[in-house]
Design an enzyme around this catalytic site. Structure first.
Site, PDB file in Angstrom:
ATOM      1  N   SER A 127       0.837  -1.195   0.000  1.00 19.07           N
ATOM      2  CA  SER A 127       0.000   0.000   0.000  1.00 19.07           C
ATOM      3  C   SER A 127       0.872   1.244   0.000  1.00 19.07           C
ATOM      4  CB  SER A 127      -0.852  -0.015   1.265  1.00 19.07           C
ATOM      5  OG  SER A 127      -1.434   1.247   1.486  1.00 19.07           O
ATOM      6  N   TYR A 153      -0.358   0.107  10.160  1.00 15.63           N
ATOM      7  CA  TYR A 153      -0.676  -0.627   8.930  1.00 15.63           C
ATOM      8  C   TYR A 153       0.451  -0.442   7.909  1.00 15.63           C
ATOM      9  CZ  TYR A 153      -3.230  -1.650   4.561  1.00 15.63           C
ATOM     10  OH  TYR A 153      -3.629  -2.142   3.351  1.00 15.63           O
ATOM     11  N   LYS A 157       2.993  -3.334   6.511  1.00 18.43           N
ATOM     12  CA  LYS A 157       3.100  -3.590   5.072  1.00 18.43           C
ATOM     13  C   LYS A 157       4.563  -3.462   4.622  1.00 18.43           C
ATOM     14  CE  LYS A 157      -1.013  -4.513   3.399  1.00 18.43           C
ATOM     15  NZ  LYS A 157      -1.224  -5.761   2.632  1.00 18.43           N
TER      16      LYS A 157
END
Lengths: 329, 329
Positions: A127, A153, A157
């Site tokens: 992402s 997050y 990632k």
């Protein structure tokens, strides 16, 4: 044709909307012979459009369990899509859960695969949330810019990308990490992603419902349509690994739009009526996360590798109505 | 003075040479009251130079064991130096060991600390090995350049930096990740580091022994003296966390030298006799790893934070003789 159908693929997080759209596309792919779809809730098998002879298996599975992973990731698999995960807003709110699912379960799968399926192709959607806010808002980000994640997050990632890169460099796996823009328009319900509004402000009004806009109209986002994302997830499979000399990480194409431009596109497709269903209600936590993501990218690397461009936004909205509009849901 | 002695510190990997030098310095620090030194082999307690009243404890411990970590990392600790690890060459040769020690045991300690010592200061020496080869050899690397590790050691270091950054952003810990240049001159035996020769070609000839030079004389390295590294490891403790707005990661100062320049410095300090003890014997595996590291850095960020500059090389050699020369060993 049959002799070419040699791909035995698994998609994790296949109950999610991108997983379902990817599965639909793979069902029509003559190269695919078997498809395993797995998620924490048993995923549905997408409707077959054509003469698909793909053997589909849908499995409910908790991928944080090693035993479960050992059962699922069998040596006959030759294409892995790791799509499961806790999304940005939820991973920020529930740190332990995000760490367990986004980092530990992915790591567990990579470690299992490098032993049982050495060299197997692993496609990992990362992402652009790996990036923190750019030095100046107009800077166009490339893969040469340092990820300084502004969310857990994004950190999780980026750690998985780094692992998959090292495993690929060593030849343990054949990874590709694709940094996806915010995917819009997603069908279904709002998600735990801080970017959920970027689908909600289209989807709900087009379905005759009210939508909440939690951020400023001047805010920019970096988005991509579902069809383009699925196309690029499949293209990633077919790009030879030799084309990735130092890293398997690529920022995928997308388009930069302001919320105002999104509302204009909504009006163009759904009329004033749809536009009036969007209600502003600022939410600081959401806005803080969204503002931590850069919104302008130079995707030369992706283009050079052969990935597909996205846009324009109105076409994306038309595609949403075709694929998921009232009649289809 | 006693009322100010409030630091209760642990150093992992304290049997190593940097750990020992850091422990020596902390023994003379009036702010320190307790010091735990731990390593896989029971580390020695450095000689006290002054009136040090620091309470020292030396513990043999395997930090890959959770139980051992739970015993060692007690809630009364308020300063953590994570210096243990498998070095670059060895982590490349023994992947599983490197992953277990460099990543899993560090992660385990960070996860334990965020529960038992929330907000504790954690100083983590990372490495410029997080970077792969720069686009052009003359490019000066900054923290804004993307780490694309060319070794598993570099990947493991970068993953720990990313974790510590996220834990710090959330306030779980108060981390500082310092990317150390190659530290030279190290005393003692050659290590598992691919950069081991950068000490060996000084240390062995100055001690009257032969040294192997496994790389080209034109090759550049980015190095720092032990005294400067220890000074900066202590400075890192005293820089307020507010000075690190987005990331706790800093490239520490060092100097860029060619192997030829290193040999000239050796000659200046040890004479022709010392120089003749260096024997060229190229080793491809070593050279490949060393060539994957950039050698030129712009350390403005470190300087702005108050970290100390290094050099010149001849002074470093004199310091080596003072601290570790024949009389001292």
């Amino acid at each position: 044709m049959t002799s070419q159908s040699t791909i035995n693929c698994i998609i994790t997080g296949a109950g999610g909307f991108v997983g379902q759209a990817l599965a639909s596309a793979l069902l029509e792919d003559p190269l695919v012979s078997k498809l395993t779809l797995t998620d924490v809730v048993e995923p549905s098998s997408p409707n077959r459009k054509g003469q698909s002879k793909v053997e589909v298996r849908c499995v409910k599975a908790d991928l944080t369990s090693l035993e479960t992973c050992q059962t699922l990731f069998t040596p006959d698999l030759n294409l892995i899509y790791i799509l499961h995960g806790i999304m940005s807003g939820q991973a920020e709110a529930n740190f332990e859960l995000g760490l367990k699912v986004n980092l530990d379960s992915t790591r567990q799968i990579l470690d299992l695969l490098r032993r049982t399926n050495p060299g197997v192709k692993v496609i990992y959607p990362s992402s652009t949330a790996v990036y923190g806010p750019p030095a100046t808002p107009t800077t166009k980000i490339t893969e040469g810019d340092t990820p300084v994640p502004g969310t857990s997050y994004g950190a999780q990632k980026h750690i998985c990308e780094t692992l998959l890169d090292d495993y690929s460099r060593r030849g343990f796996l054949d990874g590709r990490s694709l940094r996806l823009p915010t995917v819009t328009v997603r069908p279904g319900k709002p998600t735990g992603a801080a970017s959920s509004f970027a689908s909600g402000i289209f989807r709900e009004p087009l379905n005759g419902e009210k939508a909440i806009l939690p951020v400023s109209k001047d805010l920019e986002v970096w988005i991509c349509s579902p069809r383009t994302v699925v196309k690029n997830l499949i293209l990633a499979r077919d790009i030879p690994k030799e084309k990735f000399p130092n890293t398997r990480i690529v920022n995928l194409p997308g388009i930069t739009v302001t919320v105002n431009e999104m509302l204009e596109a909504l009006k163009a497709v759904g009329g004033d009526e749809a536009l009036k269903r969007v209600e502003e209600q600022r939410d600081e936590a959401t806005e803080k996360i969204v503002l931590s993501w850069p919104t302008r990218f130079d995707v030369s690397r992706a283009k050079q590798l052969g990935f597909a461009d996205d846009g324009p936004l109105e076409r994306t909205l038309q595609e949403y109505l075709e694929d998921y509009g009232a009649k289809k849901q």
